[in-house]
Scaffold this motif. Structure first.
Motif, short mmCIF file in Angstrom:
data_model
loop_
_atom_site.label_atom_id
_atom_site.label_comp_id
_atom_site.label_asym_id
_atom_site.label_seq_id
_atom_site.Cartn_x
_atom_site.Cartn_y
_atom_site.Cartn_z
N MET A 110 0.82 -1.20 0.00
CA MET A 110 0.00 0.00 0.00
C MET A 110 0.86 1.26 0.00
SD MET A 110 -2.96 1.34 -0.13
CE MET A 110 -4.03 -0.05 0.16
N GLN A 111 1.95 1.23 0.76
CA GLN A 111 2.84 2.40 0.80
C GLN A 111 3.45 2.66 -0.58
OE1 GLN A 111 5.95 2.10 3.69
NE2 GLN A 111 6.74 4.15 3.31
N GLN A 112 3.86 1.59 -1.25
CA GLN A 112 4.42 1.74 -2.60
C GLN A 112 3.36 2.25 -3.57
OE1 GLN A 112 5.85 -1.90 -4.25
NE2 GLN A 112 6.79 -0.95 -6.04
N LEU A 113 2.15 1.74 -3.44
CA LEU A 113 1.05 2.16 -4.31
C LEU A 113 0.74 3.64 -4.12
CD1 LEU A 113 -1.26 1.56 -6.28
CD2 LEU A 113 -2.64 0.83 -4.31
N LEU A 114 0.69 4.08 -2.86
CA LEU A 114 0.41 5.49 -2.59
C LEU A 114 1.51 6.39 -3.14
CD1 LEU A 114 -1.04 5.36 1.03
CD2 LEU A 114 -2.27 5.86 -1.09
N ALA A 142 -1.12 0.34 -12.16
CA ALA A 142 -1.08 -0.40 -10.89
C ALA A 142 -2.22 -1.41 -10.81
CB ALA A 142 -1.17 0.58 -9.72
N SER A 143 -3.39 -1.05 -11.35
CA SER A 143 -4.53 -1.96 -11.32
C SER A 143 -4.27 -3.21 -12.16
CB SER A 143 -5.78 -1.24 -11.84
OG SER A 143 -6.90 -2.09 -11.82
N ALA A 144 -3.66 -3.01 -13.34
CA ALA A 144 -3.33 -4.15 -14.20
C ALA A 144 -2.25 -5.03 -13.57
CB ALA A 144 -2.87 -3.65 -15.56
N ARG A 145 -1.30 -4.41 -12.87
CA ARG A 145 -0.21 -5.17 -12.27
C ARG A 145 -0.69 -5.95 -11.05
NH1 ARG A 145 2.87 -1.21 -11.49
NH2 ARG A 145 2.35 -0.84 -9.31
N THR A 158 -8.97 -3.51 -8.45
CA THR A 158 -9.56 -2.20 -8.75
C THR A 158 -9.26 -1.17 -7.66
OG1 THR A 158 -11.64 -2.86 -7.69
CG2 THR A 158 -11.45 -3.24 -10.07
N THR A 159 -8.52 -1.57 -6.65
CA THR A 159 -8.19 -0.65 -5.55
C THR A 159 -7.48 0.60 -6.04
OG1 THR A 159 -8.08 -2.47 -3.96
CG2 THR A 159 -6.99 -0.41 -3.35
N PRO A 160 -6.47 0.50 -6.93
CA PRO A 160 -5.81 1.73 -7.41
C PRO A 160 -6.78 2.69 -8.10
CG PRO A 160 -4.47 -0.18 -7.94
CD PRO A 160 -5.79 -0.70 -7.45
N ILE A 161 -7.76 2.15 -8.85
CA ILE A 161 -8.75 3.01 -9.51
C ILE A 161 -9.59 3.73 -8.46
CG2 ILE A 161 -10.69 3.07 -11.11
CD1 ILE A 161 -8.11 2.33 -12.46
#
Length: 233
Positions: free
Chosen positions: A1-5, A194-197, A201-204
């Motif tokens: 989550m930290q990397q995603l943010l 990020a969503s595809a990786r 759907t959380t990144p969206i």
């Protein structure tokens, strides 16, 4: 989550760059376009009416694609048809330099040209809503044309057009997602990647929250601007 943010924040930074640069250049350009649209010369007025028609009558996503790929195709066409007549390498290098720009620059050019057309019509509506009596009164008081516009007309116009301009500004925040059509890594592009990786759907969803927060901030700023101009009531 930290990397995603972290990825999403980087994308949001690009979206904010598109937002601020578009406003920085489109707002003054729109005033020039509005004056051209109201020109007494029918040829000048016709040119600006055609520009506004094209910008408002075609999708922004199409304009982004055209502005990015169009010059490259134009260079290829000119080089193919005129290379035998113009043999100077320096000319072709200079032309390629002029017609070549990166994806981010293409996005800014497209957004500025598009939003300038919308803002110009808002400006025109605000300027034409001021009664002729105020111009005549200013002339009687000895104001020049520029003084009349800057000191009397413009403050009233700003007050009247602020709600409509605010709507376009809010739309601009969301339209910044269209930059991903040519691969600019803004917020929505980062969310899609990020969503595809992650197969999620959380990144969206997070991207939607980012857009909501940005528009919430814009709405607060616009509301304060309207309150600061409430003394014209």
């Amino acid at each position: 989550m930290q990397q995603l943010l972290g990825i999403m924040l980087k994308g949001a930074g690009v979206s904010l760059e598109i937002f601020f640069l578009t406003l920085l250049f489109s707002l003054p350009l729109a005033l020039f376009v509005a004056f051209g649209r109201m020109s007494q010369n029918w040829m000048v007025r016709g040119v600006f009416k055609l520009y506004i028609l094209i910008m408002r009558g075609t999708p922004l996503i199409l304009q982004i694609i055209f502005i990015y790929f169009g010059p490259k195709h134009l260079y290829a066409f000119l080089h193919r048809t005129l290379s035998s007549a113009i043999m100077s390498p320096g000319f072709w290098n200079s032309l390629r330099f002029i017609l070549s720009y990166n994806r981010f620059a293409a996005v800014i050019i497209a957004f500025v040209l598009n939003y300038a057309a919308y803002f110009a019509e808002i400006y025109r509506g605000g300027i034409e809503s001021i009664s002729r009596g105020q111009y005549e009164a200013a002339k009687v008081l000895g104001f020049t044309g520029s003084q009349t516009f800057s000191r009397i007309i413009l403050p009233q116009v700003v007050k009247r057009i602020l709600p409509a301009t605010g709507n376009e500004v809010i739309t601009l925040v969301k339209d910044s997602a269209l930059a991903q059509v040519i691969g600019v890594a803004e917020l929505f592009h980062a969310a899609q990647t990020a969503s595809a990786r992650e197969f999620s759907t959380t990144p969206i969803f997070i991207a939607g929250l980012f857009y909501l927060v940005m528009n919430w901030v814009v709405t607060i700023v616009l509301s304060r601007c309207e309150k600061s101009l409430s003394y014209y009531r």
